[in-house]
Design a protein around this motif. Structure first.
Motif, PDB file in Angstrom:
ATOM      1  N   LYS A 163       0.827  -1.206   0.000  1.00  0.00           N
ATOM      2  CA  LYS A 163       0.000   0.000   0.000  1.00  0.00           C
ATOM      3  C   LYS A 163       0.863   1.258   0.000  1.00  0.00           C
ATOM      4  N   ILE A 164       1.801   1.338  -0.949  1.00  0.00           N
ATOM      5  CA  ILE A 164       2.602   2.547  -1.112  1.00  0.00           C
ATOM      6  C   ILE A 164       1.744   3.597  -1.811  1.00  0.00           C
ATOM      7  N   VAL A 165       1.715   4.820  -1.263  1.00  0.00           N
ATOM      8  CA  VAL A 165       0.806   5.830  -1.817  1.00  0.00           C
ATOM      9  C   VAL A 165       1.497   7.122  -2.247  1.00  0.00           C
ATOM     10  N   ASN A 166       2.806   7.254  -1.985  1.00  0.00           N
ATOM     11  CA  ASN A 166       3.419   8.532  -2.325  1.00  0.00           C
ATOM     12  C   ASN A 166       4.928   8.410  -2.519  1.00  0.00           C
ATOM     13  N   ILE A 167       5.429   9.063  -3.559  1.00  0.00           N
ATOM     14  CA  ILE A 167       6.864   9.285  -3.757  1.00  0.00           C
ATOM     15  C   ILE A 167       7.046  10.790  -3.862  1.00  0.00           C
ATOM     16  N   CYS A 168       7.959  11.332  -3.091  1.00  0.00           N
ATOM     17  CA  CYS A 168       8.229  12.769  -3.126  1.00  0.00           C
ATOM     18  C   CYS A 168       9.733  12.979  -3.250  1.00  0.00           C
ATOM     19  N   ILE A 169      10.141  13.860  -4.143  1.00  0.00           N
ATOM     20  CA  ILE A 169      11.554  14.168  -4.344  1.00  0.00           C
ATOM     21  C   ILE A 169      11.711  15.679  -4.233  1.00  0.00           C
ATOM     22  N   PHE A 170      12.585  16.125  -3.332  1.00  0.00           N
ATOM     23  CA  PHE A 170      12.667  17.556  -3.070  1.00  0.00           C
ATOM     24  C   PHE A 170      14.060  17.959  -2.602  1.00  0.00           C
ATOM     25  N   ALA A 171      14.350  19.240  -2.775  1.00  0.00           N
ATOM     26  CA  ALA A 171      15.549  19.842  -2.206  1.00  0.00           C
ATOM     27  C   ALA A 171      15.146  20.548  -0.912  1.00  0.00           C
ATOM     28  N   TYR A 172      16.147  20.915  -0.118  1.00  0.00           N
ATOM     29  CA  TYR A 172      15.858  21.567   1.168  1.00  0.00           C
ATOM     30  C   TYR A 172      16.573  22.907   1.247  1.00  0.00           C
ATOM     31  N   LYS A 173      15.792  23.935   1.523  1.00  0.00           N
ATOM     32  CA  LYS A 173      16.303  25.298   1.657  1.00  0.00           C
ATOM     33  C   LYS A 173      17.197  25.680   0.475  1.00  0.00           C
ATOM     34  N   LEU A 174      16.612  25.540  -0.705  1.00  0.00           N
ATOM     35  CA  LEU A 174      17.327  25.882  -1.932  1.00  0.00           C
ATOM     36  C   LEU A 174      17.426  27.403  -2.065  1.00  0.00           C
ATOM     37  N   GLU A 175      18.609  27.888  -2.310  1.00  0.00           N
ATOM     38  CA  GLU A 175      18.820  29.338  -2.363  1.00  0.00           C
ATOM     39  C   GLU A 175      18.844  29.885  -3.788  1.00  0.00           C
ATOM     40  N   VAL A 176      19.169  29.045  -4.760  1.00  0.00           N
ATOM     41  CA  VAL A 176      19.210  29.490  -6.157  1.00  0.00           C
ATOM     42  C   VAL A 176      18.402  28.527  -7.020  1.00  0.00           C
ATOM     43  N   GLU A 177      17.880  29.016  -8.109  1.00  0.00           N
ATOM     44  CA  GLU A 177      17.088  28.195  -9.014  1.00  0.00           C
ATOM     45  C   GLU A 177      17.956  27.113  -9.660  1.00  0.00           C
ATOM     46  N   ARG A 178      17.444  25.881  -9.700  1.00  0.00           N
ATOM     47  CA  ARG A 178      18.130  24.771 -10.361  1.00  0.00           C
ATOM     48  C   ARG A 178      17.135  24.048 -11.271  1.00  0.00           C
ATOM     49  N   THR A 179      17.654  23.422 -12.328  1.00  0.00           N
ATOM     50  CA  THR A 179      16.808  22.681 -13.267  1.00  0.00           C
ATOM     51  C   THR A 179      17.285  21.245 -13.362  1.00  0.00           C
ATOM     52  N   VAL A 180      16.347  20.307 -13.187  1.00  0.00           N
ATOM     53  CA  VAL A 180      16.641  18.881 -13.293  1.00  0.00           C
ATOM     54  C   VAL A 180      15.612  18.230 -14.211  1.00  0.00           C
ATOM     55  N   TYR A 181      16.016  17.098 -14.796  1.00  0.00           N
ATOM     56  CA  TYR A 181      15.141  16.336 -15.684  1.00  0.00           C
ATOM     57  C   TYR A 181      15.019  14.921 -15.122  1.00  0.00           C
ATOM     58  N   PHE A 182      13.794  14.483 -14.847  1.00  0.00           N
ATOM     59  CA  PHE A 182      13.553  13.143 -14.314  1.00  0.00           C
ATOM     60  C   PHE A 182      12.969  12.252 -15.405  1.00  0.00           C
ATOM     61  N   ASP A 183      13.331  10.972 -15.358  1.00  0.00           N
ATOM     62  CA  ASP A 183      12.780  10.026 -16.323  1.00  0.00           C
ATOM     63  C   ASP A 183      12.900   8.595 -15.798  1.00  0.00           C
ATOM     64  N   TYR A 184      12.101   7.731 -16.372  1.00  0.00           N
ATOM     65  CA  TYR A 184      12.197   6.288 -16.217  1.00  0.00           C
ATOM     66  C   TYR A 184      12.119   5.843 -14.743  1.00  0.00           C
ATOM     67  N   PHE A 185      11.043   6.239 -14.061  1.00  0.00           N
ATOM     68  CA  PHE A 185      10.784   5.725 -12.717  1.00  0.00           C
ATOM     69  C   PHE A 185      10.281   4.297 -12.845  1.00  0.00           C
ATOM     70  N   ARG A 186      10.925   3.364 -12.133  1.00  0.00           N
ATOM     71  CA  ARG A 186      10.543   1.963 -12.269  1.00  0.00           C
ATOM     72  C   ARG A 186      10.929   1.175 -11.028  1.00  0.00           C
ATOM     73  N   LEU A 187      10.261   0.005 -10.883  1.00  0.00           N
ATOM     74  CA  LEU A 187      10.635  -0.974  -9.880  1.00  0.00           C
ATOM     75  C   LEU A 187      11.372  -2.106 -10.592  1.00  0.00           C
ATOM     76  N   GLU A 188      12.361  -2.671  -9.892  1.00  0.00           N
ATOM     77  CA  GLU A 188      13.163  -3.750 -10.478  1.00  0.00           C
ATOM     78  C   GLU A 188      13.255  -4.908  -9.504  1.00  0.00           C
ATOM     79  N   LYS A 189      13.350  -6.127 -10.056  1.00  0.00           N
ATOM     80  CA  LYS A 189      13.508  -7.341  -9.237  1.00  0.00           C
ATOM     81  C   LYS A 189      14.969  -7.767  -9.245  1.00  0.00           C
TER      82      LYS A 189
END
Length: 314
Positions: free
Chosen positions: A288-314
């Protein structure tokens, strides 16, 4: 005596209606969380409060329904909208419930359209009556539109699992929410297919993204993995949070792990045994997993990231 009987005939259905309304709005029926279910429940406010408005109109008219008194229709509409507002206020203080403006919008549309549909419009031509009722039906159909795309994406999400998200479909964007950031689907820096999620992290306390609509049964899988491309020349530290349905909103009752991104392409891999054993005093419910959150903490300057290919693996 006759007047007392007439009041009883009105008050008993009123009591039953309010009890039924309370059950629907404040009871957790254990329905699984998905975008489709959420949109369906949101839209459900429209017919629910439409019926409540008609019931109140019937009570105002002492059982003579629908009638042609404009004041009775206005009174029924105002009273029903007041009930809608009160229920949203009460949900603000109910665990697991939230005050939502969108619910009030659906309430208003239900009240307006249902009262229009039953109004006989005395003294108006048939063409005018049909036009007004056609507009009401159109508003109902328009309010139902989000259910279709949500259903399509929910079906695709289950079909593609254990792939969680690769952004190849624009419908996937409905699953993701941004906080102190701006997100968009782009065809650059992708690691699987043609598209990735561009995230512009703004200066703030917790800028990031979250995924609250996902297939939650992770039992039997070993790792959670995703790819990240970082723009710029300096390292960026971010945190992954994962929680289950039982999560009590305490930091120690979920999985949290920091990771450092270097400029360019990165791959993040998380051992799901760590996720399972992360909550203090219990095991994470991996079914019953209901949430994934990805964040920075107390970011002082703007940054740009690109996310892709979220998956589970065995």
């Amino acid at each position: 005596m006759m007047q007392r009987k007439s009041r009883r005939r009105v008050y008993w259905p009123a009591a039953a209606m309010f009890a039924f309304l309370g059950v629907l709005l404040f009871t957790d029926f254990g329905i699984g969380k998905s975008l489709f279910i959420e949109e369906l429940l949101n839209f459900g406010h429209l017919p629910l409060f439409g019926v409540v408005a008609l019931a109140i109109l019937w009570m105002i008219r002492s059982g003579e329904f629908p009638g042609t008194n404009v004041k009775a229709y206005v009174k029924a509409g105002v009273l029903t909208m007041g009930i809608g507002f009160i229920t949203e206020i009460l949900q603000f203080f109910t665990p697991g419930r939230f005050f939502q403006i969108s619910d009030l919008v659906y309430d208003f549309l239900g009240i307006l359209t249902f009262l229009i549909l039953v109004n006989p419009f005395p003294g108006r031509t048939g063409q005018i009556r049909n036009t007004v009722r056609g507009i009401a039906i159109g508003l109902i159909a328009l309010a139902a539109v989000p259910i279709g795309p949500a259903g399509m994406d929910t079906w695709a999400m289950k079909r593609e699992f254990p792939l969680i998200s690769s952004f190849e479909s624009p419908l996937e964007m409905m699953r993701w929410k941004e906080g102190e950031s701006v997100i968009m689907r782009v065809n650059s820096h992708s690691s699987d297919g043609d598209y990735a999620l561009k995230v512009k992290l703004m200066p703030g306390t917790y800028p990031g993204i979250s995924l609250s609509y996902l297939v939650g049964d992770w039992e039997g899988y070993e790792t959670l993995a995703f790819d990240v491309f970082l723009e710029g020349d300096t390292v960026l530290t971010m945190t992954v949070r994962v929680n289950d349905l039982e999560h009590n909103e305490e930091y120690t009752d979920r999985f949290n792990r920091g990771f450092s991104l270097i400029p360019g392409q990165n791959q993040v891999t998380i051992d799901l045994n760590e996720v399972k054993n992360a909550p203090k005093g219990r095991e994470m419910d991996m079914m019953k997993i209901v949430n994934i959150c990805i964040f920075a903490y107390k970011l002082e300057v703007e940054r740009t990231v690109y996310f892709d290919y979220f998956r589970l693996e065995k």
